[in-house]
Design a protein around this motif. Structure first.
Motif, PDB file in Angstrom:
ATOM      1  N   MET A 109     -17.080  -5.406   3.850  1.00  0.00           N
ATOM      2  CA  MET A 109     -16.338  -4.573   4.824  1.00  0.00           C
ATOM      3  C   MET A 109     -14.830  -4.770   4.659  1.00  0.00           C
ATOM      4  O   MET A 109     -14.055  -3.820   4.702  1.00  0.00           O
ATOM      5  N   ARG A 110     -14.444  -6.043   4.453  1.00  0.00           N
ATOM      6  CA  ARG A 110     -13.003  -6.323   4.303  1.00  0.00           C
ATOM      7  C   ARG A 110     -12.447  -5.646   3.050  1.00  0.00           C
ATOM      8  O   ARG A 110     -11.339  -5.120   3.059  1.00  0.00           O
ATOM      9  N   VAL A 111     -13.239  -5.677   1.968  1.00  0.00           N
ATOM     10  CA  VAL A 111     -12.738  -5.088   0.714  1.00  0.00           C
ATOM     11  C   VAL A 111     -12.661  -3.552   0.867  1.00  0.00           C
ATOM     12  O   VAL A 111     -11.695  -2.924   0.424  1.00  0.00           O
ATOM     13  N   ILE A 112     -13.647  -2.985   1.533  1.00  0.00           N
ATOM     14  CA  ILE A 112     -13.625  -1.530   1.767  1.00  0.00           C
ATOM     15  C   ILE A 112     -12.368  -1.162   2.566  1.00  0.00           C
ATOM     16  O   ILE A 112     -11.647  -0.209   2.233  1.00  0.00           O
ATOM     17  N   GLU A 113     -12.107  -1.947   3.596  1.00  0.00           N
ATOM     18  CA  GLU A 113     -10.932  -1.678   4.443  1.00  0.00           C
ATOM     19  C   GLU A 113      -9.644  -1.699   3.600  1.00  0.00           C
ATOM     20  O   GLU A 113      -8.736  -0.902   3.833  1.00  0.00           O
ATOM     21  N   ALA A 114      -9.601  -2.611   2.623  1.00  0.00           N
ATOM     22  CA  ALA A 114      -8.378  -2.735   1.810  1.00  0.00           C
ATOM     23  C   ALA A 114      -8.220  -1.590   0.798  1.00  0.00           C
ATOM     24  O   ALA A 114      -7.090  -1.213   0.475  1.00  0.00           O
ATOM     25  N   VAL A 115      -9.335  -1.038   0.294  1.00  0.00           N
ATOM     26  CA  VAL A 115      -9.190   0.040  -0.716  1.00  0.00           C
ATOM     27  C   VAL A 115      -9.120   1.429  -0.080  1.00  0.00           C
ATOM     28  O   VAL A 115      -8.665   2.381  -0.731  1.00  0.00           O
ATOM     29  N   LEU A 116      -9.582   1.550   1.171  1.00  0.00           N
ATOM     30  CA  LEU A 116      -9.666   2.894   1.765  1.00  0.00           C
ATOM     31  C   LEU A 116      -8.346   3.658   1.852  1.00  0.00           C
ATOM     32  O   LEU A 116      -8.322   4.867   1.554  1.00  0.00           O
ATOM     33  N   PRO A 117      -7.232   3.013   2.228  1.00  0.00           N
ATOM     34  CA  PRO A 117      -6.001   3.819   2.300  1.00  0.00           C
ATOM     35  C   PRO A 117      -5.698   4.518   0.976  1.00  0.00           C
ATOM     36  O   PRO A 117      -5.321   5.696   0.976  1.00  0.00           O
ATOM     37  N   ALA A 118      -5.922   3.811  -0.161  1.00  0.00           N
ATOM     38  CA  ALA A 118      -5.655   4.436  -1.475  1.00  0.00           C
ATOM     39  C   ALA A 118      -6.658   5.539  -1.764  1.00  0.00           C
ATOM     40  O   ALA A 118      -6.292   6.633  -2.220  1.00  0.00           O
ATOM     41  N   MET A 119      -7.936   5.289  -1.471  1.00  0.00           N
ATOM     42  CA  MET A 119      -8.965   6.305  -1.750  1.00  0.00           C
ATOM     43  C   MET A 119      -8.749   7.537  -0.885  1.00  0.00           C
ATOM     44  O   MET A 119      -8.932   8.673  -1.319  1.00  0.00           O
ATOM     45  N   ARG A 120      -8.334   7.306   0.378  1.00  0.00           N
ATOM     46  CA  ARG A 120      -8.094   8.441   1.281  1.00  0.00           C
ATOM     47  C   ARG A 120      -6.932   9.285   0.756  1.00  0.00           C
ATOM     48  O   ARG A 120      -6.974  10.505   0.770  1.00  0.00           O
ATOM     49  N   LYS A 121      -5.922   8.604   0.247  1.00  0.00           N
ATOM     50  CA  LYS A 121      -4.749   9.305  -0.294  1.00  0.00           C
ATOM     51  C   LYS A 121      -5.155  10.141  -1.517  1.00  0.00           C
ATOM     52  O   LYS A 121      -4.721  11.271  -1.689  1.00  0.00           O
ATOM     53  N   GLN A 122      -6.032   9.541  -2.331  1.00  0.00           N
ATOM     54  CA  GLN A 122      -6.512  10.245  -3.536  1.00  0.00           C
ATOM     55  C   GLN A 122      -7.457  11.395  -3.171  1.00  0.00           C
ATOM     56  O   GLN A 122      -7.709  12.269  -3.961  1.00  0.00           O
ATOM     57  N   GLN A 123      -8.047  11.302  -1.961  1.00  0.00           N
ATOM     58  CA  GLN A 123      -9.112  12.221  -1.523  1.00  0.00           C
ATOM     59  C   GLN A 123     -10.339  12.080  -2.417  1.00  0.00           C
ATOM     60  O   GLN A 123     -11.091  13.033  -2.640  1.00  0.00           O
ATOM     61  N   SER A 124     -10.537  10.888  -2.973  1.00  0.00           N
ATOM     62  CA  SER A 124     -11.721  10.655  -3.813  1.00  0.00           C
ATOM     63  C   SER A 124     -11.954   9.157  -3.942  1.00  0.00           C
ATOM     64  O   SER A 124     -11.039   8.355  -3.727  1.00  0.00           O
ATOM     65  N   GLY A 125     -13.180   8.824  -4.311  1.00  0.00           N
ATOM     66  CA  GLY A 125     -13.510   7.412  -4.516  1.00  0.00           C
ATOM     67  C   GLY A 125     -15.003   7.210  -4.383  1.00  0.00           C
ATOM     68  O   GLY A 125     -15.708   8.035  -3.782  1.00  0.00           O
ATOM     69  N   LEU A 126     -15.471   6.131  -4.993  1.00  0.00           N
ATOM     70  CA  LEU A 126     -16.894   5.779  -4.905  1.00  0.00           C
ATOM     71  C   LEU A 126     -16.984   4.294  -4.579  1.00  0.00           C
ATOM     72  O   LEU A 126     -16.318   3.477  -5.227  1.00  0.00           O
ATOM     73  N   ILE A 127     -17.795   3.970  -3.577  1.00  0.00           N
ATOM     74  CA  ILE A 127     -18.011   2.563  -3.206  1.00  0.00           C
ATOM     75  C   ILE A 127     -19.484   2.254  -3.418  1.00  0.00           C
ATOM     76  O   ILE A 127     -20.356   2.930  -2.849  1.00  0.00           O
TER      77      ILE A 127
END
Ligand SMILES: NC(=O)c1ccc[n+]([C@@H]2O[C@H](COP(=O)([O-])OP(=O)(O)OC[C@H]3O[C@@H](n4cnc5c(N)ncnc54)[C@H](OP(=O)(O)O)[C@@H]3O)[C@@H](O)[C@H]2O)c1
Length: 270
Positions: A109-127
């Motif tokens: 959960m902590r790692v997701i929280e840390a990468v989400l701002p970048a993924m949200r900005k990109q409007q893409s990502g896979l976890i």
């Protein structure tokens, strides 16, 4: 030309994480792996290893910032770091339970929280959250481990819906038994001769360790991750393991619960 996919893998110093990192590098991805103490792995030259402890938010943020500084984005997060724990529930200390949940559940959960701002900005990502086939059933003497992976599996379903509006996909990948260092790093309640759970618990530990040592090459997990990365619409739950391990999941779904429990008990000599 399409840019290289940027991959971030926690717990990539050994076992499944290392195998995923090597395979994705061979497939042309730019991989960043992490370990709690990268200096410990002097001859590790497969891909960069950054310092990260999933129980320490500042180390997570520093590692994520470093990747963003070097590559500008994170396309795929593989939440792989995890620990094992064995013991009869009655005899498992609460601080050991906290440590397991802190690593296997709150860690991702902590790692997701840390990468989400970048993924949200990109409007893409896979976890991809690495869970376990053991998380689909309450295994004897592995109840806390099973529960921690089941918890991660359930919140993945939530993340999936909450993150969809941002173009971020989320799924689990549940491995069966693979030959890694997990047994060596596992916390285990000592099987004391005076315990009412002795000798059945001891027998079960021996059986568990034999299963991990006889487990398959974790390259199969790496290949599954690559398939998920290439899926247009990734499913919520994926499984990778021997046909028998996969079959146990089907049996759990279709058999009456008492019959399934009897079968599992017989398998574990209980
Ligand atoms: N092997 C199996 O049969 C199997 C089956 C189902 C699921 N899994 C899951 O697969 C994942 C990988 O396990 P593995 O079998 O490859 O075991 P492993 O060889 O012991 O690898 C575990 C990795 O996690 C890292 N790690 C441990 N605690 C950490 C922490 N607090 N913060 C950051 N990293 C940490 C370790 O790195 P450092 O010690 O270098 O920090 C190591 O790289 C785990 O989530 C495990 O539950 C394994």
């Amino acid at each position: 030309m399409k840019p290289l996919p940027i991959i971030f893998i926690t717990g990539a110093s050994s076992g499944i994480g290392k195998s995923i990192g090597i395979y994705l590098t061979e497939k042309g991805c730019k991989v960043y792996g992490t370990a709690r103490n990268p200096a410990q792995y002097k001859n590790f030259n497969y891909f960069p290893l950054l310092a990260l402890d999933v129980s320490k938010p500042d180390t997570i943020q520093t590692a994520v910032n470093e990747v963003l500084k070097l590559s500008g984005r994170i396309d795929v997060l593989i939440n792989n770091a995890g620990v094992g724990i064995t013991g009869p529930l009655e005899e498992t200390p609460y601080d050991a339970i906290d440590h397991c949940y802190n690593t296997n559940f709150k860690g991702p959960m902590r790692v997701i929280e840390a990468v989400l701002p970048a993924m949200r900005k990109q409007q893409s990502g896979l976890i991809v959250n690495i869970t376990s086939i053991a998380g689909a059933m309450g295994l004897p003497y592995r109840g806390i481990y099973s529960a921690s992976k089941a918890s991660l599996s359930i919140i993945t379903e939530t993340y999936r819906m909450e993150l969809k509006p941002f173009g971020v996909h989320c799924c689990t990948l549940a491995p069966g038994d693979f030959a890694t260092n997990i047994a060596a790093g596992r916390y285990h309640v000592a099987p004391e001769k005076t315990s009412p759970y002795h000798p059945l618990y001891q027998q079960n530990i021996d059986q568990m360790n034999a299963h991990v040592s006889a487990g398959s090459d974790p390259i199969a997990v790496a290949k599954s991750v690559y398939k998920i990365m290439n899926a247009k619409h990734p499913k919520v739950h994926y499984v990778v393991g021997s046909p028998l391990q996969k079959f146990s999941l089907l049996l759990k779904k279709v058999l009456p619960s008492k019959v399934f429990e009897k079968m599992l008990s017989k398998h574990y000599n209980l």
